[in-house]
Scaffold this active site. Structure first.
Site: not given
Length: 1055
Positions: A178, A599, A607
């Site tokens: 990601c 974040h 993530h």
């Protein structure tokens, strides 16, 4: 230059060495400068080796550290507290009476805080902390490897992967990537950067380059990046797979011990590769001594460092790319920048040099794309691991950088001095205001205005009796209180206690006896009704009261005026400070926010996603792996500022608002129209994208062919089943079975409804002399309709829902068209089950004849069918709800969850059509949420057991039942309880990151956490809806009433 070159070199070397020492001190917690210098010397300046050397050295004496810890923790062990490696040299007695020691401890603490505060904006520090963190993870997860399919499985239906019109394209997460998606999407949406990458051509002499150039993989990466950008421009897919580019990155990012670097370093490395690739091309195309590199021109700027080192002035120009900023201790971006641009004293390694040192940074040249790294991680020495800083930090959509420019430094310094003066004055005013708002000399303080008001109220109160104590003693015990003579004496109470307790020491008996005689007036008696609720002065004359009231009123007015004046002055100063840089000369360098990289999670895992501004549509878009959705500034603020939940921005990308070439589209030179999609691609990339689109079109065609074949087979099978069912229905009717399962029946003609219909017909026939079937039918329909209207309008408790008793009640409450209700009632009286009753046979025939006479234009058959379909769905939803709640009460949470999920989804669809189409949404939502929380708790307990079988069962619960259903709770952002529940579940699992566990458990946790923290709102496919058992209306109503009654008996905090 203002000093000789050797002074500058000495300054740079000392600053570089001091930076390394500061990093080692913060990472390892060791404060001994000699040890740190020796470690740095032994490692030849390699920070990673130095950290490894120091941590390995400390690891050899765990028993000593443990002993030291307990010595500081136990108050009776020793009077001294050991702090790190300074236990022998900097011992401070905090338990004695020497005030100098206490002052020394405070001074050391402040000095340490100030030192940490001054060390801001160092990218190497970020990287070093990241390496220590990754080393810890690497040790625990034992070089974890993951296949892409473990993270995301493509839908078998290619239409689920088809791009809608010109919607932005997402990037597939191919295994904790990601971070790659967030960075690449931010750069791709810079049109100038996109053009540079797409139009890049490798040097013609690429094969002749030195071997080390190929080892860096710059050219292969550029090739894959071009392909990736081309697909993002012209693909027909909803998202694309970046695996080939990611693999090149991952290979290059692995050091000798297979540690993967952090996202900040990835961005640095990415720009370095691009810079090298374009540098080779630039050198080939020009003969200039210093060819221009477009990557440098786009992302790199310069600043002038002006300062004093050991009493000598210096100036030095430096280049910068991403600008690092500390977050801790600041409330907005300007405060971070101010702290980064003005450094305090620089510590000197040579003690004989006592001259003060410090420096300022001034931008001399700003890049078109200005990126700020927000340092939200710090190393917790007490816990021995990094921690994320969740503090709130605000940043504007338009950032004016005039105050930091070198050409404005004189006026900026004047303004900074003025701001400092105003802030000092503001501090004085706030202290004065605090004295008014927190008045008193004791631990409890109150606003002075309130104190005066209370004094005035006391003085104005009228006394009722001379002594409230005497009044209580004199009054007889009220009803329900215990007379004093019935209470045991103190001696008796002590004796009773002593006889019931085991043998104790005299001191404990004395303590018990002292506690046993405490009087509790509010639990042992009630206050007489004539006792005044407020105390009052015993003796005060009218003259005294008049003087006192006059003084208190006057003082209160004075205090209110003083307080108001202070508050207004403070507000004016705040406003003056805010507007200090708002004059026209200081808003000439605007930078607009282009992207925010976010974040969510903790320091060890999390993530990433990005918010990127769509300059063409003037709106924010959220790029979360494959999901690209419309967003808003409000959502960005909620996720990016921090201070709420675990999400916050870690990178801000601003672009020069006057550099329109960054976001300007290309135009066709002949038509003047903007080029879009595949038209913007060079010929080689256009062919590449068209080939990929042809493959995807072929996949769509194959899917269509499969569906057509499957539909044909299902049609043949359905016709065969229909013939079989018609045969079975005929057999059942011939057998004379009046009761049958109502799930597939629209008329819902069960045994109890048949009896009610017969009773209505009987009653109607008794009310009319004309016994003709048509007259009786009309009368019966009127009676039945009146009865159902009454039921529909009746106010009932939760356990009684007449909509379940009769479909017409459901229609009436939802204001169905009159024709729909009339036809439904005709079907009730025309049901063939009435043919078995002689009293109703003729009535049934007339009703059937009327049904056959209804013309299609009189009743919309599609609408009629839709209403009955909704009612069937309402009954199914009710059954899902009943079974789900029954399983919940039996603590069978997995079964309960599946039924409650179906109930909620069906109910939500029904409620979208009308308020009374379904059940209480909040009730279903509550038990769905509680079910997920219970399952999460069960799974966490299984994981904590550490047993392989239990751990696997716990993770199966999470992967199969929790993770797939979390998007359902996050879809509606107004449901705050659902969002908090998701946060609780995620925090429970993130809390394990800081705990010691077996390597295989750490590996499983590291593999599982990205799935749990995935913020994608896309609802992935999950279990098929559970099959419902056959049920009658009577059973449905009875079970519904029973479960709702049991819920009403549940305490409020349990629902």
């Amino acid at each position: 230059m203002t000093v000789e070159q050797n002074v500058l070199q000495q300054s740079a070397a000392q600053k570089h060495q001091q930076t390394f020492l500061n990093q080692l001190r913060e990472i390892t917690g060791i404060n001994d400068t000699q040890i740190l210098q020796q470690a740095l010397k032994d490692s030849n300046g390699n920070l990673e080796l130095a950290v490894a050397f120091l941590t390995a050295k400390n690891a050899k004496t765990p028993q000593q550290e443990e002993t030291t810890y307990y010595q500081t923790a136990l108050p009776g062990n020793d009077r001294y507290i050991s702090v790190g490696s300074q236990a022998d040299t900097n011992v401070i007695d905090l338990t004695g009476d020497d005030k100098d020691d206490l002052q020394r401890a405070i001074a050391l603490s402040l000095a340490e805080s100030n030192r940490a505060f001054r060390e801001t904006g160092i990218t190497d520090e970020e990287q070093a902390i990241s390496r220590v963190l990754e080393a810890s993870i690497a040790e625990n997860k034992a070089c974890l490897k993951r296949t892409p399919t473990e993270v995301w499985r493509d839908s078998r239906n290619p239409y689920d992967r088809k791009r809608q019109d010109k919607a932005p394209v997402g990037l597939k997460n191919v295994g904790n990537t990601c971070w790659f998606s967030a960075v690449i999407q931010s750069l791709f949406n810079l049109l100038e950067f996109r053009r540079l990458v797409l139009n890049y051509k490798p040097p013609s002499n690429a094969q002749d380059l030195p071997r080390n150039q190929k080892e860096h993989r710059n050219l292969p990466f550029m090739r894959e990046l071009r392909y990736l950008f081309a697909l993002l421009v012209g693909t027909k897919r909803k998202y694309v797979d970046p695996s080939r580019a990611v693999e090149i990155l991952k290979d290059a990012f692995k050091s000798n011990d297979s540690q993967q670097q952090d996202v900040s370093e990835f961005t640095h490395k990415l720009l370095d590769w691009l810079e090298d690739a374009f540098q080779m091309k630039a050198e080939e195309e020009t003969d200039e001594e210093k060819p221009k590199n477009p990557m440098v021109e786009l992302f790199y700027g310069r600043f002038l460092a002006v300062g004093v080192l050991e009493g000598k002035k210096f100036e030095n120009t430096e280049m910068f790319g991403q600008y690092p900023l500390q977050v801790n201790g600041f409330k907005d971006l300007h405060e971070c920048l101010e702290a980064a641009m003005i450094e305090g004293e620089i510590e000197s390694l040579h003690s004989e040099n006592s001259g003060k040192s410090g420096q300022e940074h001034w931008f001399t040249e700003l890049p078109p794309v200005l990126t700020f790294e927000l340092s939200r991680f710090e190393f917790n020495q007490a816990l021995g691991r990094p921690e994320k800083i969740h503090n709130k930090l605000e940043f504007p959509q338009v950032l004016y950088l005039d105050r930091y420019m070198h050409r404005n430094r004189e006026i900026t310094r004047i303004k900074r001095e003025e701001i400092k003066r105003l802030k000092d004055y503001l501090t004085v005013l706030q202290q004065r205001l605090e004295r008014y708002l927190s008045y008193g000399s004791g631990p409890k303080r109150f606003p002075l205005v309130d104190v005066l008001q209370y004094a005035l109220e006391f003085a104005s109160s009228k006394p009722v009796c001379t002594s409230p104590v005497d009044d209580i003693d004199a009054s007889s015990p009220p009803s329900g209180s215990i007379p004093s003579q019935t209470l045991p004496s103190t001696t008796e109470q002590q004796g009773a206690l002593s006889s019931e307790l085991p043998s104790t020491s005299p001191s404990s008996v004395a303590a018990i006896s002292s506690r046993s005689v405490i009087h509790k007036p509010f639990t042992q008696s009630r206050i007489p009704p004539d006792l005044p609720m407020h105390p009052a002065p015993r003796h005060i004359t009218e003259e005294e009261l008049s003087v006192l009231e006059s003084c208190l009123h006057r003082w209160r007015t004075e205090i209110e005026n003083d307080t108001r004046d202070l508050q207004e002055s403070i507000s004016r100063i705040h406003r003056t400070i805010e507007l200090m840089y708002s004059d026209k000369s200081m808003i000439q360098v605007p930078y607009r926010l282009h992207a925010v990289l976010v974040h969510e999670g903790q320091a060890n895992a999390g993530h990433y996603w990005a918010y990127i501004f769509d300059h063409r549509e003037s709106r924010w878009m959220k790029y979360n792996d494959i999901a690209v959705t419309k967003s808003s500034w409000e959502e960005l603020v909620r996720d990016s500022f921090g201070g709420y939940r675990n999400a916050s921005a870690y990178c801000l990308m601003y672009i020069n608002d006057k550099a329109q070439f960054l976001i300007q589209e290309e135009f066709n030179k002949e038509t003047g129209q903007p080029l879009v999609g595949i038209e913007t691609l060079p010929p080689d990339l256009r062919d590449f994208v068209e080939e990929d689109n042809q493959r995807f079109e072929k996949e769509l065609e194959e899917w269509d062919a499969q569906l057509a074949q499957k539909a044909l087979q299902e049609k043949l099978l359905a016709s065969q089943k229909l013939r079989e069912s018609e045969t079975s229905v005929t057999t059942a009717q011939a057998a004379g079975d009046p009761e049958y399962l109502e799930q597939p029946s629209r008329s819902d003609f069960s045994k109890h409804l048949k009896e009610e219909t017969i009773q209505i017909i009987t009653k109607a026939s008794h009310e009319h002399e004309d016994k003709s079937p048509e007259t009786v039918l009309q009368s019966a329909i009127k009676l039945e309709y009146a009865r159902l209207v009454k039921l529909a309008q009746e106010d009932t408790p939760p356990e009684t829902d007449y909509r379940l008793h009769h479909v017409v009640v459901y229609f009436i409450q939802n204001q169905a068209p009159k024709k729909i209700i009339e036809k439904t009632l005709l079907e009730q009286f025309g049901d063939r089950n009435l043919s078995f009753d002689e009293r109703c046979h003729n009535i049934m025939k007339v009703a059937q004849a009327k049904l056959e006479m209804i013309k299609p234009e009189e009743v919309n058959l599609e609408e009629y069918e839709e209403w009955h379909q909704d009612y069937r769905k309402f009954r199914e939803t009710t059954m899902y709800l009943i079974i789900g709640l029954e399983n919940f009460q039996r603590e069978s949470y997995i079964d309960s969850l599946l039924f409650l999920i179906c109930a909620y989804q069906n109910n939500k669809e029904l409620l979208s059509k009308g308020l009374y189409r379904g059940h209480d949404e909040e009730l279903i939502s509550h038990y769905r949420r509680e079910c997920l929380l219970k399952l999460n708790e069960q799974a966490a307990e299984l994981f904590e057991s550490g047993e392989d079988r239990e751990v696997n069962n716990g993770l199966i619960i999470m992967n199969e039942f929790i993770v797939p259903f979390l998007p359902l709770l996050l879809v509606d952002e107004m449901e705050e309880k659902d969002i908090l529940a998701v946060e609780d579940m995620r925090n429970r699992w993130c809390s394990y990151l800081g705990q010691e566990m077996e390597p295989h458990l750490q590996e499983k946790l590291t593999d599982f956490l990205p799935k749990l923290l995935d913020c994608s709102m896309e609802i992935k496919s999950f279990h098929e809806p559970p099959k419902l058992p056959s049920y009658s209306t009577h059973e449905l109503c009875e079970r519904f009433a029973r479960i709702m009654l049991s819920l009403s008996r549940t305490p409020a905090d349990g629902r």
